[in-house]
Design an enzyme around this catalytic site. Structure first.
Site, PDB file in Angstrom:
ATOM      1  N   GLU A  59      -5.267   4.187   6.199  1.00 53.77           N
ATOM      2  CA  GLU A  59      -4.905   3.931   4.804  1.00 53.77           C
ATOM      3  C   GLU A  59      -5.273   5.090   3.875  1.00 53.77           C
ATOM      4  O   GLU A  59      -4.494   5.440   2.996  1.00 53.77           O
ATOM      5  CB  GLU A  59      -5.559   2.632   4.327  1.00 53.77           C
ATOM      6  N   ARG A  65       0.821  -1.224   0.000  1.00 55.51           N
ATOM      7  CA  ARG A  65       0.000   0.000   0.000  1.00 55.51           C
ATOM      8  C   ARG A  65       0.850   1.268   0.000  1.00 55.51           C
ATOM      9  O   ARG A  65       0.492   2.272   0.616  1.00 55.51           O
ATOM     10  CB  ARG A  65      -0.950   0.039   1.195  1.00 55.51           C
ATOM     11  N   SER A 108     -10.810  -0.313   3.033  1.00 50.65           N
ATOM     12  CA  SER A 108     -10.091  -0.538   4.301  1.00 50.65           C
ATOM     13  C   SER A 108      -9.656   0.804   4.869  1.00 50.65           C
ATOM     14  O   SER A 108      -9.044   1.609   4.163  1.00 50.65           O
ATOM     15  CB  SER A 108      -8.844  -1.386   4.069  1.00 50.65           C
TER      16      SER A 108
HETATM   17  N1  EPU Z   1     -11.376 -10.590   9.835  1.00 46.08           N
HETATM   18  C1  EPU Z   1     -11.885 -10.442  11.122  1.00 46.08           C
HETATM   19  N2  EPU Z   1     -12.966  -9.622  11.290  1.00 46.08           N
HETATM   20  C2  EPU Z   1     -13.542  -8.964  10.256  1.00 46.08           C
HETATM   21  C3  EPU Z   1     -13.024  -9.121   8.951  1.00 46.08           C
HETATM   22  C4  EPU Z   1     -11.936  -9.944   8.779  1.00 46.08           C
HETATM   23  O1  EPU Z   1     -11.406 -11.028  12.088  1.00 46.08           O
HETATM   24  O2  EPU Z   1     -14.505  -8.221  10.489  1.00 46.08           O
HETATM   25  C5  EPU Z   1     -10.219 -11.464   9.642  1.00 46.08           C
HETATM   26  C6  EPU Z   1     -10.527 -12.515   8.575  1.00 46.08           C
HETATM   27  O3  EPU Z   1     -11.100 -13.637   9.160  1.00 46.08           O
HETATM   28  C7  EPU Z   1      -9.178 -12.778   7.986  1.00 46.08           C
HETATM   29  C8  EPU Z   1      -8.429 -11.486   8.156  1.00 46.08           C
HETATM   30  O4  EPU Z   1      -9.144 -10.710   9.114  1.00 46.08           O
HETATM   31  O5  EPU Z   1      -8.514 -13.775   8.736  1.00 46.08           O
HETATM   32  C9  EPU Z   1      -8.268 -10.724   6.858  1.00 46.08           C
HETATM   33  O6  EPU Z   1      -9.542 -10.346   6.366  1.00 46.08           O
HETATM   34  P1  EPU Z   1      -9.842 -10.145   4.800  1.00 46.08           P
HETATM   35  O7  EPU Z   1      -9.406 -11.341   4.040  1.00 46.08           O
HETATM   36  O8  EPU Z   1     -11.245  -9.703   4.678  1.00 46.08           O
HETATM   37  O9  EPU Z   1      -8.874  -8.999   4.314  1.00 46.08           O
HETATM   38  P2  EPU Z   1      -8.274  -7.688   5.026  1.00 46.08           P
HETATM   39  O10 EPU Z   1      -6.885  -7.983   5.459  1.00 46.08           O
HETATM   40  O11 EPU Z   1      -9.210  -7.160   6.048  1.00 46.08           O
HETATM   41  C10 EPU Z   1      -7.166  -6.797   2.847  1.00 46.08           C
HETATM   42  C11 EPU Z   1      -7.076  -5.502   2.105  1.00 46.08           C
HETATM   43  C12 EPU Z   1      -8.332  -5.293   1.273  1.00 46.08           C
HETATM   44  C13 EPU Z   1      -8.480  -6.450   0.307  1.00 46.08           C
HETATM   45  C14 EPU Z   1      -8.549  -7.748   1.104  1.00 46.08           C
HETATM   46  C15 EPU Z   1      -8.570  -8.963   0.217  1.00 46.08           C
HETATM   47  C16 EPU Z   1      -5.674  -4.018   3.413  1.00 46.08           C
HETATM   48  C17 EPU Z   1      -5.623  -2.833   4.330  1.00 46.08           C
HETATM   49  N3  EPU Z   1      -6.886  -4.400   3.031  1.00 46.08           N
HETATM   50  O12 EPU Z   1      -8.226  -6.673   3.774  1.00 46.08           O
HETATM   51  O13 EPU Z   1      -8.147  -4.098   0.529  1.00 46.08           O
HETATM   52  O14 EPU Z   1      -9.662  -6.319  -0.468  1.00 46.08           O
HETATM   53  O15 EPU Z   1      -7.368  -7.866   1.947  1.00 46.08           O
HETATM   54  O16 EPU Z   1      -7.325  -9.161  -0.346  1.00 46.08           O
HETATM   55  O17 EPU Z   1      -4.634  -4.550   3.044  1.00 46.08           O
HETATM   56  C18 EPU Z   1      -8.492  -1.747   0.646  1.00 46.08           C
HETATM   57  O18 EPU Z   1      -7.260  -1.639   0.695  1.00 46.08           O
HETATM   58  O19 EPU Z   1      -9.249  -0.736   0.659  1.00 46.08           O
HETATM   59  C19 EPU Z   1      -9.074  -3.076   0.616  1.00 46.08           C
HETATM   60  C20 EPU Z   1     -10.395  -3.278   0.650  1.00 46.08           C
END
Ligand code: EPU
Length: 353
Positions: free
Chosen positions: A349, A168, A253
């Site tokens: 972010e 990012r 995010s």
């Molecule tokens: N999780 C929780 N609670 C929640 C949501 C998720 O505990 O409410 C846990 C999930 O179970 C999982 C982990 O957190 O183990 C990661 O969750 P998720 O796969 O939904 O992805 P994220 O890390 O929250 C990142 C990116 C997103 C991208 C997704 C999918 C960042 C800051 N965000 O989110 O990017 O779509 O992975 O690859 O890196 C963005 O940057 O705006 C964005 C949406």
């Protein structure tokens, strides 16, 4: 600034509420819809007020009014520059819609961007924060970035190494870029390898591909997913988990996933064995900000007219009529509670204006 005659496509005192996906109130003293390189060049030089560049406004927190010149990048155009034995090279203008570019490349038979389907925003914004999702970052498909230096009027070209991409992050987030609009991204060239490989190991995408029946008859072993099926799976996951800004304003995010030292990760893992951990190449460990926020009690909770989304705790949503100060207050409250519960600092972010 008063001595300089502004081109007639520069408007005054423009309402920005509908121009960012968080739908926060604010006005720009000057606002230019920039549809061509010629128009952008007309706004070059040092005699203009403070500038700031926006695309679709999908990663932006408006703190209030902006007293300078807002440049809305609306330049369109996309083309195949050429191909060689290894890859197709596709160039798109900064104002093109990101998702439409992804769909268009797939329809042309040039796969490679499918994991990034449905990310809100424009092509010109994509390299700035190195957009990423479901196992792919745009850096991996990026060949070059073209920009205009607003002081000298010169065209600049950055190859991938010069972009200094990280999670990012890129050189374009540094001082002198969007923070003061001195150098403006005009076009992006993508390199889409002909030796296409599906990236379908991200748990949510793999599960979605299992759920969706393949268009092909059942095969043993199962047929590998096509680029279009991966795009469809990514779109289904995003639609289920992430709120549509048109109905529930948000900026995706709201915090980076924090990267901590191995010892901090180890300490947390002892107390919370179920905590998601993603080891990095340098030995550090990336944690899931959404998990930390949920564990701090903020999932689905509001503060004033803003809150953390009930399906994805990392997404800050405007429940209606909120202002920038409320967003900042919630962000601070979440940061303080995550620090108190887990000893981890979260970094926002989006870009704040
Ligand atoms: N999780 C929780 N609670 C929640 C949501 C998720 O505990 O409410 C846990 C999930 O179970 C999982 C982990 O957190 O183990 C990661 O969750 P998720 O796969 O939904 O992805 P994220 O890390 O929250 C990142 C990116 C997103 C991208 C997704 C999918 C960042 C800051 N965000 O989110 O990017 O779509 O992975 O690859 O890196 C963005 O940057 O705006 C964005 C949406």
């Amino acid at each position: 600034m008063s001595e300089r005659v502004l081109p007639d496509f520069v408007a005054r005192d423009v309402d920005l509420a509908k121009r960012t996906t968080l739908a926060l109130p604010g006005r720009a003293a000057l606002y230019a819809e920039v549809s061509s390189l010629e128009q952008l060049a007309m706004l070059a030089g040092d005699s203009l007020p403070r500038r700031f560049v926006v695309g679709a406004g999908s990663n932006l927190v408006l703190s209030g009014d902006f007293d300078g010149l807002l440049l809305h990048m609306a330049m369109r155009g996309r083309e195949l520059l050429g191909d060689d034995a290894d890859a197709w090279y596709v160039r798109a203008a900064a104002g093109e819609n990101w998702h439409q570019l992804v769909l268009w490349t797939l329809a042309q038979g040039w796969p490679g961007l499918e994991n990034l389907a449905l990310i809100p925003g424009t092509v010109g914004a994509a390299p700035i924060q190195n957009i990423g999702a479901y196992g792919l970052e745009v850096a991996e498909r990026l060949h070059a970035v073209e920009a205009l230096d607003m002081s000298s009027g010169r065209t600049l070209r950055f190859d991938r190494a010069a972009c200094r991409f990280a999670y990012r992050d890129s050189v374009f987030k540094q001082e002198g870029w969007h923070l003061d609009g001195r150098q403006v991204i005009t076009r992006v060239v993508f390199r889409l390898p002909k030796a296409w490989q599906p990236l379908a190991s991200y748990a949510d995408v793999a599960a979605e591909l299992e759920r969706q029946p393949s268009e092909l008859p059942p095969a043993r072993p199962p047929a590998p997913p096509t680029p279009r099926r991966i795009a469809d799976a990514v779109m289904a996951v995003r639609r289920r988990k992430l709120p549509d800004p048109a109905t529930l304003p948000n900026a995706g995010s709201f915090f980076h996933n924090p990267v901590v030292s191995a010892s901090v990760a180890q300490r947390l893992a002892i107390a919370h064995p179920e905590m998601p951990r993603y080891p990095q190449a340098d030995g550090r460990v990336k944690l899931a900000a959404a998990w930390l926020i949920e564990g701090s009690g903020w999932k689905g909770r509001n503060l004033g007219r803003v809150g953390m989304y009930e399906q994805q705790a990392l997404v800050l949503v405007n429940r209606g009529g909120a202002c920038g100060a409320e967003v900042i207050a919630l962000a601070r409250a979440v940061q303080a509670d995550v620090r108190q519960h887990f000893g981890v600092d979260l970094t926002p972010e989006p870009i704040f204006l």
